[in-house]
Design an enzyme around this catalytic site. Structure first.
Site, PDB file in Angstrom:
ATOM      1  N   CYS A  93      -4.013  -1.885  -4.944  1.00 23.45           N
ATOM      2  CA  CYS A  93      -3.899  -1.155  -6.203  1.00 23.45           C
ATOM      3  C   CYS A  93      -3.677  -2.199  -7.298  1.00 23.45           C
ATOM      4  CB  CYS A  93      -2.705  -0.199  -6.130  1.00 23.45           C
ATOM      5  SG  CYS A  93      -2.508   0.830  -7.578  1.00 23.45           S
ATOM      6  N   GLN A  94      -4.693  -2.440  -8.110  1.00 24.70           N
ATOM      7  CA  GLN A  94      -4.578  -3.436  -9.184  1.00 24.70           C
ATOM      8  C   GLN A  94      -4.872  -2.755 -10.516  1.00 24.70           C
ATOM      9  OE1 GLN A  94      -7.458  -5.957  -6.988  1.00 24.70           O
ATOM     10  NE2 GLN A  94      -6.049  -7.655  -7.328  1.00 24.70           N
TER      11      GLN A  94
END
Ligand SMILES: C[S@@+](CC[C@H](N)C(=O)[O-])C[C@H]1O[C@@H](n2cnc3c(N)ncnc32)[C@H](O)[C@@H]1O
Length: 422
Positions: A93-94
């Site tokens: 998750c960026q």
């Protein structure tokens, strides 16, 4: 269509363990005993933060060198990836925000090093008809300052590439698996597939999503308790527009996205089987443990330290502007409740850390850490899967990074039928 898979961000092979229903490996060669129904034509794993590549080494030990690639995915020419019918991967998750490129008004540019864009480049070049991805559950609501934007960018990008999308947050522990681990699974299919065409033709997507949806058929839900929300992202021109202007808030825990339209609702699980417990994992692990448990026992001063870490506390801290505030945290279960599935395992599991598991082992009447094999069983990997020359700390790390493979093996038959029908 054939069952040809590409596994990105392969780690120690969780998707492959699930799809090929792997329960063990050959003790002499170390090779996984696979159903081989799914042919893994290419797998990529590269750990950017270390020179050593223990995850890749483990993958090769279990699956062989052929088709296993240890190169930064960013450096791979995506045209060189073999054709495949299913792309799988667990990506981090960026920050998925995008901007227009300065050089080309029509080009779009995501942040550097964000692995989602490598998935997008692969889809652009290879157009696999089906995709199955995994991510942490906060993906549906991040970032905090523009709730839901990241997932909206993902949906819009997949839409532009010609896919329809279904997603579902699944807590493995709610479906008879040994760990309470919430993850979002994303299943996308090209609009040109028979599977997608059937869905596109339907008048009532809400009904489909509830009963026949890719995930909700396999992981049943309480139908009467769904409050369905519909939204439209049709007005957004492209992913940049979504990135800059999306303001409809978080996405709910299951949904579908077709031609800019969103149907989604929060699921309540409905499971009638038995709960798998941490106690059961400890019993199963016992028959595999060759080392004695001495190394895992926690007593004396060390026990006091763990008690402190797990306990509620209020600690005075100083903000960068000099003002004082209290950092507070509540009690963690200590020792763990053995009659529940475990809590979520993190990559820090092998360290003295508030979130690591401490169990009271009735067979020795002592508190202890969980073993590497127990960590593997909590993710439904074969025992000793990561016993491939890496350190104990790394073995826990690999499991903290992996997924509950039982989720993938539960979806496998449905996935196979969909692809074979094409
Ligand atoms: C969330 S983990 C996925 C774990 C995997 N599903 C499993 O079962 O072990 C993400 C993986 O992506 C790898 N990774 C991170 N950056 C990468 C890059 N630039 N290229 C290739 N792999 C990368 C990490 O080393 C990690 O193993």
């Amino acid at each position: 269509m054939e069952l040809k898979v590409v596994e990105l961000f392969a780690g120690v092979g969780g998707f492959r363990v699930g799809l090929n229903q792997i329960k063990s490996f050959d003790e002499n060669t170390g090779r996984a005993i696979e159903s081989n129904e799914w042919e893994f034509v290419w797998a990529n794993q590269w750990e950017p933060s270390t020179k050593a590549q223990p995850a890749f080494d483990c993958y090769v030990k279990r699956f062989g060198e052929k088709n296993s690639i240890n190169i930064d995915i960013n450096k791979i020419d995506k045209k060189s990836i073999p054709n495949h019918t299913l792309l799988v991967g667990g990506f981090p998750c960026q920050d998925y925000s995008v901007a227009r490129t300065l050089s080309n008004e029509l080009g779009i540019e995501g942040k550097k090093g964000v692995l989602w864009w490598d998935i997008v480049d692969t889809l652009y070049e290879k157009k696999p008809p089906f995709i199955l991805l995994e991510n942490v559950d906060r993906l549906l609501k991040s970032p905090a300052k523009q709730r839901g934007r990241d997932f909206a960018v993902i949906l819009k990008t997949l839409d532009e590439l010609g896919y329809i999308v279904q997603w579902r947050m699944i807590n493995a522990g709610e479906y008879g698996m040994p760990q309470r681990r919430r993850r979002v699974f994303i299943f996308a299919s090209l609009k040109s597939t028979k599977y997608a065409k059937k869905i596109l033709k339907l008048k009532n997507w809400e009904k489909y999503l509830k009963k026949d949806g890719f995930f909700n058929e396999i992981f049943p839900i309480k139908l009467e308790e769904c409050i369905v929300e519909e939204k439209s992202m049709e007005a957004f021109i492209d992913p940049v527009d979504v990135s800059e202007n999306y303001c409809y808030g978080k996405f709910l825990t299951t949904g579908m996205f077709i031609n800019g339209k969103i149907v989604n609702f929060d699921v309540k699980e409905s499971f009638k089987g038995n709960q798998y417990t941490l106690r059961k994992i400890m019993n199963v692990a016992r028959s595999y443990e060759i080392s004695n448990l001495e190394n895992y026992i926690i007593t004396g001063e060390s026990l006091e330290k763990w008690k402190y870490l797990k306990g509620a506390k209020r600690i005075p801290r100083i903000k960068p502007n000099g003002s004082e505030y209290f950092y507070s945290e509540g009690n963690m279960s200590f020792p763990e409740d053995l009659d529940l599935p475990s809590r979520t395992m993190l990559t820090s599991e092998g360290t003295v850390n508030r979130s690591s598991h401490v169990v009271y082992d009735e067979s020795i009447n002592k508190n202890r850490k969980i073993t590497e094999i127990e960590a593997e069983l909590l993710q439904m990997f074969p025992p000793n899967w990561t016993n491939t020359g890496m350190t104990s700390r790394q073995r826990y790390f690999m499991m903290g990074n992996a997924l509950v493979t039982g989720i993938i093996s539960s979806l496998e038959n449905k996935l196979k039928n969909i692809i074979l029908e094409e």
